[in-house]
Design a protein around this motif. Structure first.
Motif, PDB file in Angstrom:
ATOM      1  N   SER A  58      -6.460 -10.250  -2.755  1.00 56.31           N
ATOM      2  CA  SER A  58      -5.557 -11.386  -2.931  1.00 56.31           C
ATOM      3  C   SER A  58      -5.604 -12.246  -1.679  1.00 56.31           C
ATOM      4  CB  SER A  58      -4.130 -10.911  -3.210  1.00 56.31           C
ATOM      5  OG  SER A  58      -3.648 -10.115  -2.156  1.00 56.31           O
ATOM      6  N   ARG A  59      -5.549 -13.538  -1.902  1.00 51.82           N
ATOM      7  CA  ARG A  59      -5.626 -14.507  -0.800  1.00 51.82           C
ATOM      8  C   ARG A  59      -4.223 -14.843  -0.354  1.00 51.82           C
ATOM      9  NH1 ARG A  59      -9.266 -15.913   2.750  1.00 51.82           N
ATOM     10  NH2 ARG A  59      -9.686 -18.106   2.980  1.00 51.82           N
ATOM     11  N   GLY A  60      -4.037 -14.903   0.961  1.00 52.10           N
ATOM     12  CA  GLY A  60      -2.736 -15.243   1.514  1.00 52.10           C
ATOM     13  C   GLY A  60      -2.900 -15.861   2.885  1.00 52.10           C
ATOM     14  N   LYS A  61      -1.804 -15.963   3.602  1.00 53.22           N
ATOM     15  CA  LYS A  61      -1.834 -16.521   4.956  1.00 53.22           C
ATOM     16  C   LYS A  61      -1.032 -15.620   5.878  1.00 53.22           C
ATOM     17  CE  LYS A  61      -2.677 -21.231   3.737  1.00 53.22           C
ATOM     18  NZ  LYS A  61      -2.803 -22.516   4.296  1.00 53.22           N
ATOM     19  N   VAL A  62      -1.565 -15.427   7.082  1.00 54.97           N
ATOM     20  CA  VAL A  62      -0.873 -14.682   8.110  1.00 54.97           C
ATOM     21  C   VAL A  62      -0.007 -15.662   8.881  1.00 54.97           C
ATOM     22  CG1 VAL A  62      -1.158 -13.273  10.189  1.00 54.97           C
ATOM     23  CG2 VAL A  62      -2.770 -13.033   8.279  1.00 54.97           C
ATOM     24  N   MET A  63       1.267 -15.339   9.030  1.00 48.35           N
ATOM     25  CA  MET A  63       2.237 -16.207   9.703  1.00 48.35           C
ATOM     26  C   MET A  63       2.268 -17.605   9.085  1.00 48.35           C
ATOM     27  SD  MET A  63       2.043 -14.949  13.676  1.00 48.35           S
ATOM     28  CE  MET A  63       0.489 -15.663  14.042  1.00 48.35           C
ATOM     29  N   GLY A  64       1.921 -17.672   7.818  1.00 46.81           N
ATOM     30  CA  GLY A  64       1.967 -18.936   7.097  1.00 46.81           C
ATOM     31  C   GLY A  64       0.902 -19.930   7.478  1.00 46.81           C
ATOM     32  N   LEU A  65      -0.024 -19.540   8.356  1.00 50.61           N
ATOM     33  CA  LEU A  65      -1.032 -20.483   8.847  1.00 50.61           C
ATOM     34  C   LEU A  65      -2.473 -20.044   8.645  1.00 50.61           C
ATOM     35  CD1 LEU A  65       0.647 -21.268  12.273  1.00 50.61           C
ATOM     36  CD2 LEU A  65       0.652 -22.721  10.250  1.00 50.61           C
ATOM     37  N   ILE A  66      -2.757 -18.807   8.961  1.00 54.02           N
ATOM     38  CA  ILE A  66      -4.136 -18.326   9.012  1.00 54.02           C
ATOM     39  C   ILE A  66      -4.513 -17.705   7.671  1.00 54.02           C
ATOM     40  CG2 ILE A  66      -5.722 -16.787  10.217  1.00 54.02           C
ATOM     41  CD1 ILE A  66      -3.628 -16.900  12.572  1.00 54.02           C
ATOM     42  N   PRO A  67      -5.541 -18.259   7.014  1.00 53.15           N
ATOM     43  CA  PRO A  67      -5.971 -17.674   5.738  1.00 53.15           C
ATOM     44  C   PRO A  67      -6.453 -16.234   5.937  1.00 53.15           C
ATOM     45  CG  PRO A  67      -7.057 -19.779   6.120  1.00 53.15           C
ATOM     46  CD  PRO A  67      -6.345 -19.416   7.382  1.00 53.15           C
ATOM     47  N   ALA A  68      -6.065 -15.368   5.032  1.00 50.01           N
ATOM     48  CA  ALA A  68      -6.458 -13.966   5.108  1.00 50.01           C
ATOM     49  C   ALA A  68      -6.519 -13.366   3.713  1.00 50.01           C
ATOM     50  CB  ALA A  68      -5.468 -13.191   5.969  1.00 50.01           C
ATOM     51  N   ASP A  69      -7.426 -12.433   3.549  1.00 54.53           N
ATOM     52  CA  ASP A  69      -7.531 -11.689   2.302  1.00 54.53           C
ATOM     53  C   ASP A  69      -6.828 -10.355   2.472  1.00 54.53           C
ATOM     54  OD1 ASP A  69      -9.073 -13.638   1.101  1.00 54.53           O
ATOM     55  OD2 ASP A  69     -10.960 -12.726   1.717  1.00 54.53           O
ATOM     56  N   ARG A  70      -6.054  -9.979   1.482  1.00 55.99           N
ATOM     57  CA  ARG A  70      -5.423  -8.651   1.472  1.00 55.99           C
ATOM     58  C   ARG A  70      -6.149  -7.826   0.426  1.00 55.99           C
ATOM     59  NH1 ARG A  70      -1.783  -5.346   3.216  1.00 55.99           N
ATOM     60  NH2 ARG A  70      -0.532  -4.084   1.799  1.00 55.99           N
ATOM     61  N   VAL A  71      -6.670  -6.696   0.860  1.00 56.92           N
ATOM     62  CA  VAL A  71      -7.425  -5.816  -0.022  1.00 56.92           C
ATOM     63  C   VAL A  71      -6.591  -4.572  -0.282  1.00 56.92           C
ATOM     64  CG1 VAL A  71      -9.555  -4.501  -0.314  1.00 56.92           C
ATOM     65  CG2 VAL A  71      -9.594  -6.663   0.941  1.00 56.92           C
ATOM     66  N   THR A  72      -6.428  -4.248  -1.561  1.00 57.95           N
ATOM     67  CA  THR A  72      -5.691  -3.057  -1.964  1.00 57.95           C
ATOM     68  C   THR A  72      -6.599  -2.225  -2.854  1.00 57.95           C
ATOM     69  OG1 THR A  72      -3.688  -4.403  -2.000  1.00 57.95           O
ATOM     70  CG2 THR A  72      -3.563  -2.257  -3.046  1.00 57.95           C
ATOM     71  N   VAL A  73      -6.680  -0.940  -2.570  1.00 58.24           N
ATOM     72  CA  VAL A  73      -7.522  -0.084  -3.410  1.00 58.24           C
ATOM     73  C   VAL A  73      -6.787   0.239  -4.702  1.00 58.24           C
ATOM     74  CG1 VAL A  73      -8.830   0.905  -1.502  1.00 58.24           C
ATOM     75  CG2 VAL A  73      -6.778   2.052  -2.288  1.00 58.24           C
ATOM     76  N   ALA A  74      -7.536   0.306  -5.788  1.00 54.83           N
ATOM     77  CA  ALA A  74      -6.960   0.573  -7.103  1.00 54.83           C
ATOM     78  C   ALA A  74      -6.652   2.054  -7.299  1.00 54.83           C
ATOM     79  CB  ALA A  74      -7.913   0.093  -8.195  1.00 54.83           C
ATOM     80  N   HIS A  75      -7.435   2.901  -6.650  1.00 53.74           N
ATOM     81  CA  HIS A  75      -7.283   4.347  -6.830  1.00 53.74           C
ATOM     82  C   HIS A  75      -7.201   5.022  -5.466  1.00 53.74           C
ATOM     83  CE1 HIS A  75      -8.272   3.576 -11.001  1.00 53.74           C
ATOM     84  NE2 HIS A  75      -9.337   2.921 -10.590  1.00 53.74           N
ATOM     85  N   PRO A  76      -6.038   4.983  -4.824  1.00 57.04           N
ATOM     86  CA  PRO A  76      -5.927   5.562  -3.484  1.00 57.04           C
ATOM     87  C   PRO A  76      -6.291   7.045  -3.438  1.00 57.04           C
ATOM     88  CG  PRO A  76      -3.792   4.703  -4.227  1.00 57.04           C
ATOM     89  CD  PRO A  76      -4.787   4.394  -5.279  1.00 57.04           C
ATOM     90  N   GLN A  77      -6.072   7.763  -4.529  1.00 57.53           N
ATOM     91  CA  GLN A  77      -6.413   9.184  -4.543  1.00 57.53           C
ATOM     92  C   GLN A  77      -7.917   9.386  -4.411  1.00 57.53           C
ATOM     93  OE1 GLN A  77      -5.224   7.439  -7.139  1.00 57.53           O
ATOM     94  NE2 GLN A  77      -6.525   7.854  -8.899  1.00 57.53           N
ATOM     95  N   ASP A  78      -8.722   8.467  -4.961  1.00 56.19           N
ATOM     96  CA  ASP A  78     -10.177   8.567  -4.824  1.00 56.19           C
ATOM     97  C   ASP A  78     -10.613   8.293  -3.384  1.00 56.19           C
ATOM     98  OD1 ASP A  78     -10.279   9.101  -7.515  1.00 56.19           O
ATOM     99  OD2 ASP A  78     -10.944   7.076  -8.083  1.00 56.19           O
ATOM    100  N   VAL A  79      -9.953   7.333  -2.738  1.00 60.36           N
ATOM    101  CA  VAL A  79     -10.276   7.030  -1.338  1.00 60.36           C
ATOM    102  C   VAL A  79      -9.901   8.229  -0.472  1.00 60.36           C
ATOM    103  CG1 VAL A  79      -9.746   5.536   0.624  1.00 60.36           C
ATOM    104  CG2 VAL A  79     -10.031   4.551  -1.651  1.00 60.36           C
ATOM    105  N   ARG A  80      -8.724   8.789  -0.721  1.00 58.10           N
ATOM    106  CA  ARG A  80      -8.298   9.966   0.052  1.00 58.10           C
ATOM    107  C   ARG A  80      -9.266  11.127  -0.169  1.00 58.10           C
ATOM    108  NH1 ARG A  80      -3.355  10.529   2.296  1.00 58.10           N
ATOM    109  NH2 ARG A  80      -2.411   9.098   0.814  1.00 58.10           N
TER     110      ARG A  80
END
Length: 111
Positions: A58-80
């Motif tokens: 998901s695309r967002g902004k850090v401190m409302g200014l700096i563009p940043a992507d937030r990455v979330t894993v769909a299956h945290p149990q698989d990553v673990r």
């Protein structure tokens, strides 16, 4: 479909408990383990994982200014599970000859 080595390295750097890419309480990049020009690989690897439904970007902004992507894993149990498998390989004293080469390459990423 099995993950590629770069995809696994990317996911190994994800801290499931905190929901972000961080190891040892200090932010770390996964690209340094691939190649010094690997910064060009992050977006394609992330996009591959996104296309497979393994991460959500998901695309967002850090401190409302700096563009940043937030990455979330769909299956945290698989990553673990991936992290645990690599950690067990490193700490378990397994014979390196018995470990698949692509898993040997990921051994350095977990401390």
């Amino acid at each position: 479909m099995p993950q590629t080595l770069p995809q696994r390295l990317y996911l190994l750097c994800y801290t499931v408990d905190q929901g972000k890419f961080q190891l040892d309480n200090k932010p770390k990049g996964w690209l340094q383990f691939i190649h010094n020009k690997a910064h060009t690989a992050e977006t394609p690897v992330r996009d591959q994982l996104s296309a497979r439904g393994e991460v959500d970007v998901s695309r967002g902004k850090v401190m409302g200014l700096i563009p940043a992507d937030r990455v979330t894993v769909a299956h945290p149990q698989d990553v673990r599970a991936l992290q645990d498998r690599v950690r067990d390989t490193v700490l378990g004293g397994a014979d390196p000859a018995s470990i698949p080469l692509d898993e040997l390459a990921t051994r350095r990423t977990v401390r």
